[in-house]
Design a protein around this motif. Structure first.
Motif, PDB file in Angstrom:
ATOM      1  N   ASN A 140      12.846 -13.684  -7.881  1.00 31.19           N
ATOM      2  CA  ASN A 140      13.497 -12.829  -7.018  1.00 31.19           C
ATOM      3  C   ASN A 140      13.220 -12.816  -5.758  1.00 31.19           C
ATOM      4  O   ASN A 140      11.882 -13.082  -5.216  1.00 31.19           O
ATOM      5  CB  ASN A 140      13.162 -11.371  -7.676  1.00 31.19           C
ATOM      6  N   VAL A 141      14.174 -11.809  -4.955  1.00 32.05           N
ATOM      7  CA  VAL A 141      13.715 -11.694  -3.511  1.00 32.05           C
ATOM      8  C   VAL A 141      12.895 -10.372  -3.444  1.00 32.05           C
ATOM      9  O   VAL A 141      13.201  -9.371  -4.151  1.00 32.05           O
ATOM     10  CB  VAL A 141      14.968 -11.533  -2.615  1.00 32.05           C
ATOM     11  N   ALA A 142      11.781 -10.390  -2.872  1.00 33.48           N
ATOM     12  CA  ALA A 142      10.712  -9.106  -2.643  1.00 33.48           C
ATOM     13  C   ALA A 142      10.709  -9.035  -1.319  1.00 33.48           C
ATOM     14  O   ALA A 142      10.899  -9.817  -0.424  1.00 33.48           O
ATOM     15  CB  ALA A 142       9.704  -9.527  -3.588  1.00 33.48           C
ATOM     16  N   LYS A 143      10.361  -7.757  -1.099  1.00 32.74           N
ATOM     17  CA  LYS A 143       9.700  -7.434   0.309  1.00 32.74           C
ATOM     18  C   LYS A 143       8.254  -6.793  -0.004  1.00 32.74           C
ATOM     19  O   LYS A 143       7.952  -6.199  -0.882  1.00 32.74           O
ATOM     20  CB  LYS A 143      10.683  -6.601   1.339  1.00 32.74           C
ATOM     21  N   MET A 144       7.573  -7.140   1.256  1.00 35.32           N
ATOM     22  CA  MET A 144       6.153  -6.293   1.237  1.00 35.32           C
ATOM     23  C   MET A 144       5.746  -5.745   2.208  1.00 35.32           C
ATOM     24  O   MET A 144       5.902  -6.387   3.325  1.00 35.32           O
ATOM     25  CB  MET A 144       5.203  -7.473   0.625  1.00 35.32           C
ATOM     26  N   ASN A 145       4.954  -4.606   2.233  1.00 30.75           N
ATOM     27  CA  ASN A 145       4.382  -4.060   3.606  1.00 30.75           C
ATOM     28  C   ASN A 145       3.121  -4.767   3.796  1.00 30.75           C
ATOM     29  O   ASN A 145       2.309  -4.868   2.943  1.00 30.75           O
ATOM     30  CB  ASN A 145       4.221  -2.462   3.362  1.00 30.75           C
ATOM     31  N   LEU A 146       2.992  -5.001   5.039  1.00 33.75           N
ATOM     32  CA  LEU A 146       1.613  -5.985   5.460  1.00 33.75           C
ATOM     33  C   LEU A 146       0.341  -4.769   5.480  1.00 33.75           C
ATOM     34  O   LEU A 146      -0.435  -5.392   5.343  1.00 33.75           O
ATOM     35  CB  LEU A 146       1.941  -6.575   6.537  1.00 33.75           C
ATOM     36  N   ASN A 147       0.732  -3.759   5.727  1.00 35.32           N
ATOM     37  CA  ASN A 147      -0.283  -2.700   5.878  1.00 35.32           C
ATOM     38  C   ASN A 147      -0.702  -2.241   4.507  1.00 35.32           C
ATOM     39  O   ASN A 147      -1.983  -2.252   3.966  1.00 35.32           O
ATOM     40  CB  ASN A 147       0.060  -1.599   6.632  1.00 35.32           C
ATOM     41  N   THR A 148       0.286  -1.775   3.760  1.00 38.00           N
ATOM     42  CA  THR A 148      -0.283  -0.972   2.299  1.00 38.00           C
ATOM     43  C   THR A 148      -0.219  -2.175   1.206  1.00 38.00           C
ATOM     44  O   THR A 148      -0.722  -1.886   0.080  1.00 38.00           O
ATOM     45  CB  THR A 148       0.934  -0.044   1.903  1.00 38.00           C
ATOM     46  N   ARG A 149       0.432  -3.370   1.511  1.00 37.18           N
ATOM     47  CA  ARG A 149       0.428  -4.362   0.500  1.00 37.18           C
ATOM     48  C   ARG A 149       1.334  -4.336  -0.696  1.00 37.18           C
ATOM     49  O   ARG A 149       1.513  -4.710  -1.832  1.00 37.18           O
ATOM     50  CB  ARG A 149      -0.669  -4.945  -0.017  1.00 37.18           C
ATOM     51  N   SER A 150       2.215  -3.045  -0.458  1.00 40.18           N
ATOM     52  CA  SER A 150       2.957  -2.669  -1.857  1.00 40.18           C
ATOM     53  C   SER A 150       4.213  -3.483  -1.898  1.00 40.18           C
ATOM     54  O   SER A 150       4.869  -3.931  -0.961  1.00 40.18           O
ATOM     55  CB  SER A 150       3.460  -1.122  -1.457  1.00 40.18           C
ATOM     56  N   LEU A 151       4.645  -4.060  -2.922  1.00 39.25           N
ATOM     57  CA  LEU A 151       5.798  -4.891  -3.440  1.00 39.25           C
ATOM     58  C   LEU A 151       6.913  -4.078  -3.967  1.00 39.25           C
ATOM     59  O   LEU A 151       6.734  -3.411  -4.700  1.00 39.25           O
ATOM     60  CB  LEU A 151       5.047  -6.003  -4.367  1.00 39.25           C
ATOM     61  N   ASP A 152       8.012  -4.656  -3.367  1.00 43.49           N
ATOM     62  CA  ASP A 152       9.248  -4.060  -3.596  1.00 43.49           C
ATOM     63  C   ASP A 152      10.134  -5.275  -4.081  1.00 43.49           C
ATOM     64  O   ASP A 152      10.562  -6.093  -3.107  1.00 43.49           O
ATOM     65  CB  ASP A 152       9.812  -3.298  -2.608  1.00 43.49           C
ATOM     66  N   ILE A 153      10.612  -5.305  -5.261  1.00 40.73           N
ATOM     67  CA  ILE A 153      11.432  -6.417  -5.812  1.00 40.73           C
ATOM     68  C   ILE A 153      12.913  -5.974  -5.558  1.00 40.73           C
ATOM     69  O   ILE A 153      13.337  -4.844  -6.048  1.00 40.73           O
ATOM     70  CB  ILE A 153      11.490  -6.759  -7.163  1.00 40.73           C
ATOM     71  N   LEU A 154      13.941  -6.820  -4.882  1.00 41.84           N
ATOM     72  CA  LEU A 154      14.909  -6.253  -4.237  1.00 41.84           C
ATOM     73  C   LEU A 154      16.428  -6.866  -5.295  1.00 41.84           C
ATOM     74  O   LEU A 154      17.448  -6.377  -5.117  1.00 41.84           O
ATOM     75  CB  LEU A 154      15.254  -6.769  -2.844  1.00 41.84           C
ATOM     76  N   THR A 155      15.929  -7.896  -5.793  1.00 41.82           N
ATOM     77  CA  THR A 155      17.304  -8.566  -6.573  1.00 41.82           C
ATOM     78  C   THR A 155      16.874  -8.650  -7.940  1.00 41.82           C
ATOM     79  O   THR A 155      15.613  -8.478  -8.303  1.00 41.82           O
ATOM     80  CB  THR A 155      17.373  -9.966  -5.929  1.00 41.82           C
ATOM     81  N   SER A 156      17.910  -8.867  -8.888  1.00 38.48           N
ATOM     82  CA  SER A 156      17.542  -8.731 -10.512  1.00 38.48           C
ATOM     83  C   SER A 156      18.321  -9.879 -11.090  1.00 38.48           C
ATOM     84  O   SER A 156      18.230  -9.851 -12.274  1.00 38.48           O
ATOM     85  CB  SER A 156      18.021  -7.492 -10.611  1.00 38.48           C
ATOM     86  N   THR A 157      18.531 -10.989 -10.264  1.00 43.90           N
ATOM     87  CA  THR A 157      19.066 -12.338 -11.125  1.00 43.90           C
ATOM     88  C   THR A 157      18.011 -13.369 -11.306  1.00 43.90           C
ATOM     89  O   THR A 157      16.857 -12.908 -10.704  1.00 43.90           O
ATOM     90  CB  THR A 157      20.447 -12.840 -10.286  1.00 43.90           C
ATOM     91  N   LYS A 158      18.146 -14.120 -11.776  1.00 46.29           N
ATOM     92  CA  LYS A 158      17.027 -15.121 -12.350  1.00 46.29           C
ATOM     93  C   LYS A 158      16.508 -16.032 -11.501  1.00 46.29           C
ATOM     94  O   LYS A 158      15.314 -16.453 -11.264  1.00 46.29           O
ATOM     95  CB  LYS A 158      17.400 -15.687 -13.641  1.00 46.29           C
ATOM     96  N   PHE A 159      17.288 -16.703 -10.437  1.00 47.35           N
ATOM     97  CA  PHE A 159      16.850 -17.616  -9.888  1.00 47.35           C
ATOM     98  C   PHE A 159      17.458 -17.527  -8.385  1.00 47.35           C
ATOM     99  O   PHE A 159      18.270 -18.346  -7.626  1.00 47.35           O
ATOM    100  CB  PHE A 159      17.875 -19.182 -10.251  1.00 47.35           C
TER     101      PHE A 159
END
Lengths: 171, 417
Positions: free
Chosen positions: B343-362
């Motif tokens: 999936n495509v994810a974003k991450m905050n460089l300071n808090t290291r919190s991960l956020d998954i943005l998409t929900s398909t497989k590849f």
């Protein structure tokens, strides 16, 4: 819930309007459209014309042997070693033979990482052969990443066939 | 007669390889109407249709159609406030469309229904045969007015289309119209990248049976091989000042990251170990690069300072993190493998919190729009890959399937205005 959202949204918009009112001056913002022209480069059918020695123009046919790999791995599997030893023997007996090793990856993961991984797989084959006494000058390696799958499907049986090195004798 | 000629040209441009479909819209869209001052004209209808589609495509607008309206004002003075309050409309955008020597100029204003007056006027001056682009400028102005973020309707998308073993590198308007082929080849094309001024591109072509990086001027079509080598050269990324190209090459035996000074051709090596190092991506200030490395056993994201070459590991969660790019100073976007899906994810460089943005497989090849708020990526359904997107602030999701063949490797242009 939705209607509350709607109201608060409106408030935000009205305050935006109010802000805009406060700061807008009488002049109109003006911008000009710009346009970019483009040119098409067509490489289909003229690859030889550019003086590039293209291996694609020579059909390599089926590979002499295929070596398969595990997911995200480039180390040689034990079940693949007998094929490689046979190649090694053949090459040592015929020192003029030149081998092309094409590395490939399955579709999972990113294209660029897979390109590097596929080349490392081809390199593993080369390293094994040179360690067994084949001259490195008689081996060429190239990585194709996930660009040339043998099976287009998205399942483990297709992927396991796509994670491979293909060995061709080119001279 | 001239009018008719222009009309034919614009119909010729209507062909689109992409068909956009909103798969998840915003819960609280802005509701507005687009109205041409002085009644509707042929040109006006065309403009309004383009702007309407642009706004709908964001998933953040609800654009009222004429048959939904209770009254259609010919100008600001004719607005019947009650009708618009009943419709719960947020605003009316009035457009004054003038034709000057084959070019349309569009003046538009935002009418505040509560205050009963237009509060801001803007104007876009068009060029001949640029109805679509002129209209996209208006869409971006409207988007910016309501959301405070620059719109991206007037930007371009570049992507690779594959159809029966022919690869085409295509650039089109952000809505898929007006597509132009930049490169047509029998071999794979991957990793297209824009220069910051959008005048040149770089990409990887397998036309000579190995990965090679070329640059190409959009206008002239002039191409240049960046580095001649018997090894793979791939993953090009332009520095923000356009002086350098970062790339990866296996010329030292395994994949390492280099910079090339495009003028002097001088090379600077940034990585040096036995692992795979690839997928460089520049920070906005041009001081750091993100890259993918499997030096710790699995692909993870690292950052390297270009001046002192110090490296820092960025991602630690998950067995597969790759193809990163900076979303802004504090956040990065990349491909992340959780349990099994990519999936495509974003991450905050300071808090290291991960956020998954998409929900398909590849999901792969994520690319960020120049407003930093929309991500386009490629994904796969059955055996065919297509492009999909997600809006970060509204979480609106959309799909851009091809009318034929496959689409992959999207690259969003910088602002062109």
């Amino acid at each position: 819930m939705v209607s509350i959202f709607k109201v608060s949204m409106k408030k935000i918009i009205y305050s935006l309007f109010a802000l805009a009112l406060l700061f807008s001056c009488s002049s109109t913002q003006v911008e000009k459209v710009s346009q970019q022209k483009t040119t098409t480069v067509d490489l289909t059918g003229n690859q030889a014309a550019r003086g590039v020695v293209s291996r694609e123009s020579v059909d390599l046919g089926e590979p002499y042997v295929r070596i398969y790999f595990d997911y995200d791995k480039d180390n040689l599997r034990e079940d693949m070693l007998s094929d490689l030893l046979a190649i090694s023997k053949l090459m040592k007996e015929n020192s003029s033979y030149t081998l092309l090793v094409e590395g490939h990856a399955d579709e999972r993961g990113t294209r660029e990482y897979n390109l590097a991984l596929s080349e490392r797989r081809a390199k593993s084959v080369e390293d094994f052969l040179t360690a067994s006494g084949v001259s490195p000058f008689n081996i060429e390696v190239v990585g194709y990443g996930e660009e040339k799958p043998v099976n287009n499907a998205s399942n483990e049986s297709a992927w396991s066939k796509n994670r491979r090195a293909e060995l061709f004798f080119i001279r | 007669m001239k009018k008719l000629f222009l009309l034919l040209i614009s119909i010729g441009n209507l062909y689109a390889d992409l068909v956009l479909e909103i798969t998840q819209g915003s819960e609280q869209p802005v509701r507005l109407a687009l109205i041409e001052i002085g009644g509707s004209s042929y040109e006006g209808n065309e403009v309004i249709e383009i702007v309407r589609n642009d706004l709908l495509r964001t998933g953040e607008f609800d654009v009222l159609t004429n048959d939904q309206l209770l009254s259609i004002p010919a100008s600001e003075e004719d607005v019947i406030q009650r009708d618009w309050l009943l419709l719960e409309a947020d605003a009316i955008v009035f457009m004054n469309i003038q034709q000057e020597q084959g070019a349309l100029d569009i003046e538009y204003s935002f009418f505040d229904i509560g205050y009963k007056e237009s509060i801001e006027k803007r104007k876009v001056l068009g060029l001949p045969d640029s109805v679509r682009q002129t209209s996209h400028y208006v869409s971006d102005g409207i988007y910016e007015f309501f959301y405070g973020i620059e719109g991206v309707s007037s930007t371009k998308l570049m992507y690779v289309a594959k159809n029966s073993d022919i690869y085409k590198l295509i650039v089109s308007d952000a809505d898929g119209f007006n597509e132009q082929v930049l490169l047509k080849s029998n071999s794979s094309i991957i990793s297209p990248a824009w220069s910051a001024d959008a005048k040149d591109i770089a990409y990887v072509s397998f036309e000579n049976n190995r990965a090679q990086v070329f640059t190409q001027n959009l206008e002239t079509g002039e191409r240049e091989l960046v580095l001649s080598s018997n090894a793979s050269v791939s993953s090009p990324a332009w520095s923000p000042d356009k002086k350098f190209l970062a790339f990866s090459t296996t010329k030292d035996g395994n994949s390492e990251i280099y910079l090339i000074n495009l003028k002097s051709k001088e090379l600077t090596r940034l990585t040096d170990n036995t692992a795979i190092d690839t997928e460089p991506a520049w920070s906005k200030d041009g001081k750091n690069l993100l890259f993918t490395s499997d030096r710790a056993g699995s692909p993870q994201i690292y950052q390297v300072n270009i001046r002192n070459k110090l490296k820092r590991r960025i991602t630690t969660v998950g067995s597969y993190n790759a193809r990163a790019s900076y979303l802004n100073q504090d956040e990065i976007v990349f491909v992340h493998r959780g349990e099994s899906d990519f999936n495509v994810a974003k991450m905050n460089l300071n808090t290291r919190s991960l956020d998954i943005l998409t929900s398909t497989k590849f999901d792969e090849s994520p690319c960020i729009a120049p407003n930093g708020n929309v991500i386009i990526y490629s994904t796969k359904d059955g055996n065919l890959s297509y492009l999909a997107g997600v809006n970060i602030s509204s979480r609106v999701k959309f799909k851009l399937p091809a009318l034929y063949g496959e689409l992959k490797e999207p690259a969003w242009s910088p602002y062109l205005r």
